[in-house]
Design a protein around this motif. Structure first.
Motif, PDB file in Angstrom:
ATOM      1  N   GLY A 130       0.782  -1.189  -0.074  1.00  0.00           N
ATOM      2  CA  GLY A 130      -0.079   0.088  -0.021  1.00  0.00           C
ATOM      3  C   GLY A 130       0.720   1.169  -0.154  1.00  0.00           C
ATOM      4  N   GLY A 131       2.055   1.281   0.479  1.00  0.00           N
ATOM      5  CA  GLY A 131       2.966   2.281   0.443  1.00  0.00           C
ATOM      6  C   GLY A 131       3.861   2.390  -1.121  1.00  0.00           C
ATOM      7  N   LEU A 132       4.347   3.532  -1.204  1.00  0.00           N
ATOM      8  CA  LEU A 132       5.254   3.749  -2.489  1.00  0.00           C
ATOM      9  C   LEU A 132       6.269   2.639  -2.567  1.00  0.00           C
ATOM     10  CD1 LEU A 132       5.245   7.663  -2.800  1.00  0.00           C
ATOM     11  CD2 LEU A 132       4.006   5.834  -4.527  1.00  0.00           C
TER      12      LEU A 132
ATOM     13  N   PRO B 126      -1.146  10.601   2.255  1.00  0.00           N
ATOM     14  CA  PRO B 126      -1.036  10.800   3.676  1.00  0.00           C
ATOM     15  C   PRO B 126       0.060   9.871   3.807  1.00  0.00           C
ATOM     16  CG  PRO B 126      -3.369   9.970   2.949  1.00  0.00           C
ATOM     17  CD  PRO B 126      -2.431  10.109   1.729  1.00  0.00           C
ATOM     18  N   PRO B 127       0.827  10.261   4.999  1.00  0.00           N
ATOM     19  CA  PRO B 127       2.283   9.459   5.473  1.00  0.00           C
ATOM     20  C   PRO B 127       2.023   7.905   5.270  1.00  0.00           C
ATOM     21  CG  PRO B 127       1.583  11.311   7.050  1.00  0.00           C
ATOM     22  CD  PRO B 127       0.343  11.144   6.122  1.00  0.00           C
ATOM     23  N   ALA B 128       0.842   7.320   5.746  1.00  0.00           N
ATOM     24  CA  ALA B 128       0.971   5.766   5.728  1.00  0.00           C
ATOM     25  C   ALA B 128       0.960   5.372   4.271  1.00  0.00           C
ATOM     26  CB  ALA B 128      -0.441   5.394   6.421  1.00  0.00           C
ATOM     27  N   TYR B 129       1.019   5.977   3.099  1.00  0.00           N
ATOM     28  CA  TYR B 129       0.957   5.698   1.885  1.00  0.00           C
ATOM     29  C   TYR B 129       2.179   6.057   1.072  1.00  0.00           C
ATOM     30  CZ  TYR B 129      -4.295   4.634   1.839  1.00  0.00           C
ATOM     31  OH  TYR B 129      -5.369   4.218   2.323  1.00  0.00           O
ATOM     32  N   ARG B 130       3.180   6.786   1.799  1.00  0.00           N
ATOM     33  CA  ARG B 130       4.509   7.048   1.273  1.00  0.00           C
ATOM     34  C   ARG B 130       5.547   6.142   1.062  1.00  0.00           C
ATOM     35  NH1 ARG B 130       4.395  12.920   4.361  1.00  0.00           N
ATOM     36  NH2 ARG B 130       2.440  13.744   3.208  1.00  0.00           N
TER      37      ARG B 130
ATOM     38  N   TYR C 249       9.594   6.404   0.648  1.00  0.00           N
ATOM     39  CA  TYR C 249       9.920   7.850   0.283  1.00  0.00           C
ATOM     40  C   TYR C 249       9.529   8.627   1.589  1.00  0.00           C
ATOM     41  CZ  TYR C 249      10.849   6.721  -4.441  1.00  0.00           C
ATOM     42  OH  TYR C 249      11.230   6.167  -5.603  1.00  0.00           O
ATOM     43  N   ARG C 250       8.800   7.805   2.573  1.00  0.00           N
ATOM     44  CA  ARG C 250       8.426   8.647   3.661  1.00  0.00           C
ATOM     45  C   ARG C 250       9.498   9.297   4.360  1.00  0.00           C
ATOM     46  NH1 ARG C 250       4.031   6.099   8.041  1.00  0.00           N
ATOM     47  NH2 ARG C 250       3.981   7.596   9.123  1.00  0.00           N
ATOM     48  N   GLU C 251      10.597   8.618   4.637  1.00  0.00           N
ATOM     49  CA  GLU C 251      11.891   9.438   5.195  1.00  0.00           C
ATOM     50  C   GLU C 251      12.122  10.584   4.522  1.00  0.00           C
ATOM     51  OE1 GLU C 251      14.951   7.132   6.543  1.00  0.00           O
ATOM     52  OE2 GLU C 251      13.799   5.646   7.757  1.00  0.00           O
ATOM     53  N   GLU C 252      12.130  10.678   3.149  1.00  0.00           N
ATOM     54  CA  GLU C 252      12.659  11.775   2.343  1.00  0.00           C
ATOM     55  C   GLU C 252      11.867  12.635   2.264  1.00  0.00           C
ATOM     56  OE1 GLU C 252      13.772  10.500  -1.495  1.00  0.00           O
ATOM     57  OE2 GLU C 252      14.361   8.531  -0.972  1.00  0.00           O
ATOM     58  N   VAL C 253      10.398  12.646   2.479  1.00  0.00           N
ATOM     59  CA  VAL C 253       9.425  13.776   2.511  1.00  0.00           C
ATOM     60  C   VAL C 253       8.759  14.159   3.674  1.00  0.00           C
ATOM     61  CG1 VAL C 253       8.949  13.213   0.234  1.00  0.00           C
ATOM     62  CG2 VAL C 253       7.469  12.323   1.654  1.00  0.00           C
ATOM     63  N   GLY C 254       9.017  13.286   4.712  1.00  0.00           N
ATOM     64  CA  GLY C 254       8.623  13.618   6.216  1.00  0.00           C
ATOM     65  C   GLY C 254       7.282  13.002   6.109  1.00  0.00           C
ATOM     66  N   ASP C 255       6.570  13.392   7.505  1.00  0.00           N
ATOM     67  CA  ASP C 255       5.257  13.230   7.786  1.00  0.00           C
ATOM     68  C   ASP C 255       4.386  14.131   7.828  1.00  0.00           C
ATOM     69  OD1 ASP C 255       5.972  10.292   8.198  1.00  0.00           O
ATOM     70  OD2 ASP C 255       6.460  10.432  10.301  1.00  0.00           O
ATOM     71  N   GLY C 256       4.896  15.181   7.117  1.00  0.00           N
ATOM     72  CA  GLY C 256       3.806  16.511   7.031  1.00  0.00           C
ATOM     73  C   GLY C 256       2.571  15.966   6.336  1.00  0.00           C
ATOM     74  N   GLU C 257       1.572  16.772   6.600  1.00  0.00           N
ATOM     75  CA  GLU C 257       0.065  16.757   5.777  1.00  0.00           C
ATOM     76  C   GLU C 257       0.182  16.634   4.264  1.00  0.00           C
ATOM     77  OE1 GLU C 257      -2.638  15.818   7.459  1.00  0.00           O
ATOM     78  OE2 GLU C 257      -1.446  15.709   9.222  1.00  0.00           O
ATOM     79  N   THR C 258      -0.703  15.924   3.736  1.00  0.00           N
ATOM     80  CA  THR C 258      -0.609  16.273   2.128  1.00  0.00           C
ATOM     81  C   THR C 258      -0.754  17.320   1.737  1.00  0.00           C
ATOM     82  OG1 THR C 258      -3.144  15.529   2.318  1.00  0.00           O
ATOM     83  CG2 THR C 258      -1.632  13.838   1.886  1.00  0.00           C
ATOM     84  N   ARG C 259      -0.351  17.801   0.594  1.00  0.00           N
ATOM     85  CA  ARG C 259      -0.375  19.153   0.244  1.00  0.00           C
ATOM     86  C   ARG C 259      -0.580  19.024  -1.287  1.00  0.00           C
ATOM     87  NH1 ARG C 259       4.898  18.780   1.971  1.00  0.00           N
ATOM     88  NH2 ARG C 259       6.526  19.144   0.360  1.00  0.00           N
ATOM     89  N   ASP C 260      -1.381  20.128  -1.619  1.00  0.00           N
ATOM     90  CA  ASP C 260      -1.638  20.470  -3.224  1.00  0.00           C
ATOM     91  C   ASP C 260      -0.290  21.209  -3.893  1.00  0.00           C
ATOM     92  OD1 ASP C 260      -4.058  19.476  -2.830  1.00  0.00           O
ATOM     93  OD2 ASP C 260      -5.083  21.275  -2.676  1.00  0.00           O
TER      94      ASP C 260
END
Length: 222
Positions: free
Chosen positions: A123-125, A204-208, A211-222
């Motif tokens: 489910g994650g990238l 959302p962070p759970a789907y990253r 790449y989660r560490e590279e982009v962090g756990d911030g909120e999704t953004r446009d």
């Protein structure tokens, strides 16, 4: 009936079906009026391509899909064959598919693909493959990143008579420029990571995933 008319009729039918669920669309202002355009999306189920096609107000979209969908016994094969699809043989260099994809973009068309190349089992990238970066660097086509989530639960929700919820989030357009003075391989790696990070920040962070560490756990953004 022409293939173009059939495409718009199928898109209309998909929109009606997806409206039966809780369909949330974010960042639609980032979608351009037409091509050339390379649409890149995460891949965790069979619903990303239909959802993105139904959400976009432009088209038709040519989709890169695995060659297994071309088999007459594949349940999604008929739907795929009614649309403009470039079937890719995975596990081997598919020069025919690559040339066809380049031709779409160079002719001002819209091409959609999942840079991961295969469906994520977690489910994650997953780490992106270099096909999307190659196409963008060769053509200079603008890239539209898309993050889609919640669609992986559609079958289970329907089975339990629940109304499914799914999100489609578009990010800002960006382009890649090929620098002939730099090693081609290095540019492909860097461009692939950039594309995947642009998708990751839309999820959302759970789907990253990786790449989660590279982009962090911030909120999704446009």
């Amino acid at each position: 009936m022409t293939r173009l008319n059939l495409y718009w009729q199928i898109r209309g039918a998909l929109r009606l079906l997806f409206r039966l669920g809780n369909w949330h669309v974010h960042g639609i202002e980032h979608v351009p009026l037409g091509g050339p355009l390379l649409v890149v999306v995460n891949h965790i189920s069979a619903f990303e391509a239909p959802l993105v096609a139904a959400t976009l107000h432009i088209g038709p979209i040519v989709v890169l899909a695995k060659a297994e969908f071309a088999h007459p016994l594949n349940p999604l094969g008929w739907l795929m064959r009614t649309m403009d699809v470039i079937f890719v043989h995975r596990g081997e260099p598919d020069r025919h598919a690559l040339k066809a994809a380049l031709r779409v973009l160079r002719n001002g068309g819209i091409l959609g693909l999942a840079p991961e190349g295969t469906r994520s089992k977690t489910g994650g990238l997953q780490r992106g493959r270099e096909g999307a970066a190659y196409l963008a660097l060769q053509t200079g086509a603008p890239i539209l990143p898309v993050g889609v989530w919640g669609q992986e639960r559609i079958p289970q929700d329907l089975l339990h008579l629940r109304r499914p919820t799914y999100h489609v989030r578009f990010g800002p357009l960006f382009t890649l420029e090929y620098d002939r003075s730099r090693p081609k391989r290095q540019q492909l790696v860097e461009a692939t990571d950039l594309i995947m990070r642009r998708i990751a920040v839309l999820l959302p962070p759970a789907y990253r995933g990786v790449y989660r560490e590279e982009v962090g756990d911030g909120e999704t953004r446009d």
